[in-house]
Scaffold this motif. Structure first.
Motif, short mmCIF file in Angstrom:
data_model
loop_
_atom_site.label_atom_id
_atom_site.label_comp_id
_atom_site.label_asym_id
_atom_site.label_seq_id
_atom_site.Cartn_x
_atom_site.Cartn_y
_atom_site.Cartn_z
N HIS A 61 2.45 -9.05 36.47
CA HIS A 61 3.77 -8.42 36.62
C HIS A 61 3.69 -6.90 36.67
CE1 HIS A 61 5.58 -12.33 36.02
NE2 HIS A 61 4.80 -12.50 34.96
N GLU A 62 2.57 -6.37 37.11
CA GLU A 62 2.36 -4.92 37.09
C GLU A 62 3.43 -4.17 37.88
OE1 GLU A 62 -1.25 -1.70 37.60
OE2 GLU A 62 -1.57 -3.77 38.23
N ASP A 63 3.81 -4.68 39.04
CA ASP A 63 4.82 -4.01 39.85
C ASP A 63 6.16 -3.93 39.13
OD1 ASP A 63 2.98 -3.68 41.88
OD2 ASP A 63 3.66 -5.45 43.00
N LYS A 64 6.55 -5.01 38.47
CA LYS A 64 7.82 -5.04 37.75
C LYS A 64 7.79 -4.09 36.55
CE LYS A 64 9.00 -9.73 39.06
NZ LYS A 64 9.24 -11.09 38.61
N ILE A 65 6.66 -4.04 35.86
CA ILE A 65 6.53 -3.16 34.71
C ILE A 65 6.59 -1.70 35.15
CG2 ILE A 65 5.04 -2.44 32.80
CD1 ILE A 65 3.93 -5.36 32.82
N GLU A 66 5.88 -1.37 36.24
CA GLU A 66 5.91 0.00 36.77
C GLU A 66 7.33 0.38 37.18
OE1 GLU A 66 2.96 -0.06 39.84
OE2 GLU A 66 1.34 0.43 38.45
N ASP A 67 8.06 -0.56 37.78
CA ASP A 67 9.44 -0.31 38.17
C ASP A 67 10.29 -0.03 36.93
OD1 ASP A 67 11.59 -0.19 40.12
OD2 ASP A 67 12.26 -2.12 39.30
N GLY A 68 10.06 -0.77 35.86
CA GLY A 68 10.79 -0.55 34.62
C GLY A 68 10.49 0.81 34.01
N ILE A 69 9.24 1.23 34.07
CA ILE A 69 8.87 2.55 33.57
C ILE A 69 9.59 3.64 34.37
CG2 ILE A 69 6.96 4.20 33.37
CD1 ILE A 69 5.14 1.71 32.79
N GLU A 70 9.62 3.47 35.68
CA GLU A 70 10.28 4.44 36.55
C GLU A 70 11.79 4.47 36.28
OE1 GLU A 70 10.58 7.43 39.30
OE2 GLU A 70 8.74 6.52 38.56
N ARG A 71 12.39 3.30 36.16
CA ARG A 71 13.83 3.23 35.91
C ARG A 71 14.18 3.84 34.55
NH1 ARG A 71 16.87 -1.89 38.25
NH2 ARG A 71 15.82 -2.08 40.25
N GLY A 72 13.34 3.58 33.56
CA GLY A 72 13.58 4.17 32.24
C GLY A 72 13.55 5.69 32.29
N GLY A 73 12.57 6.23 33.01
CA GLY A 73 12.48 7.69 33.16
C GLY A 73 13.67 8.25 33.91
N ASP A 74 14.10 7.55 34.96
CA ASP A 74 15.26 7.98 35.72
C ASP A 74 16.52 7.96 34.86
OD1 ASP A 74 13.61 8.27 37.92
OD2 ASP A 74 14.30 6.42 38.90
N PHE A 75 16.63 6.95 34.00
CA PHE A 75 17.78 6.85 33.09
C PHE A 75 17.83 8.05 32.14
CE2 PHE A 75 19.59 5.51 29.01
CZ PHE A 75 20.85 5.08 29.41
N VAL A 76 16.68 8.38 31.56
CA VAL A 76 16.62 9.52 30.63
C VAL A 76 16.94 10.81 31.38
CG1 VAL A 76 15.11 10.89 29.14
CG2 VAL A 76 15.02 8.40 29.04
N ASP A 77 16.38 10.98 32.56
CA ASP A 77 16.67 12.18 33.36
C ASP A 77 18.16 12.28 33.67
OD1 ASP A 77 14.12 13.25 33.45
OD2 ASP A 77 13.60 12.28 35.35
#
Length: 70
Positions: free
Chosen positions: A14-30
């Motif tokens: 599930h590496e792609d999904k996890i990377e997407d979650g990391i990106e979304r989390g960062g975007d949320f904080v930004d």
């Protein structure tokens, strides 16, 4: 199969999904901070992605921990 082996297998599957979650989390904080901490958020995302690559067995990042017996 140990717990770490199971986690490694799941991360690889599930590496792609996890990377997407990391990106979304960062975007949320930004978004919530108006980009005030964008540099720190980017560093945290890079850190998380590098460790995900390590765990999942991707060969594009050198390990940060020594391999036993080496």
């Amino acid at each position: 199969m140990g717990l770490f082996d199971k986690a490694r297998d799941l991360a690889a599957q599930h590496e792609d999904k996890i990377e997407d979650g990391i990106e979304r989390g960062g975007d949320f904080v930004d978004d919530k901070t108006g980009g005030k901490y964008a540099g720190q958020v980017d560093q945290a995302q890079d850190f998380a992605n590098n460790h995900l690559d390590e765990i999942s067995g991707s060969d594009n990042v050198p390990p940060t921990t020594p391999v036993p017996g080496s």
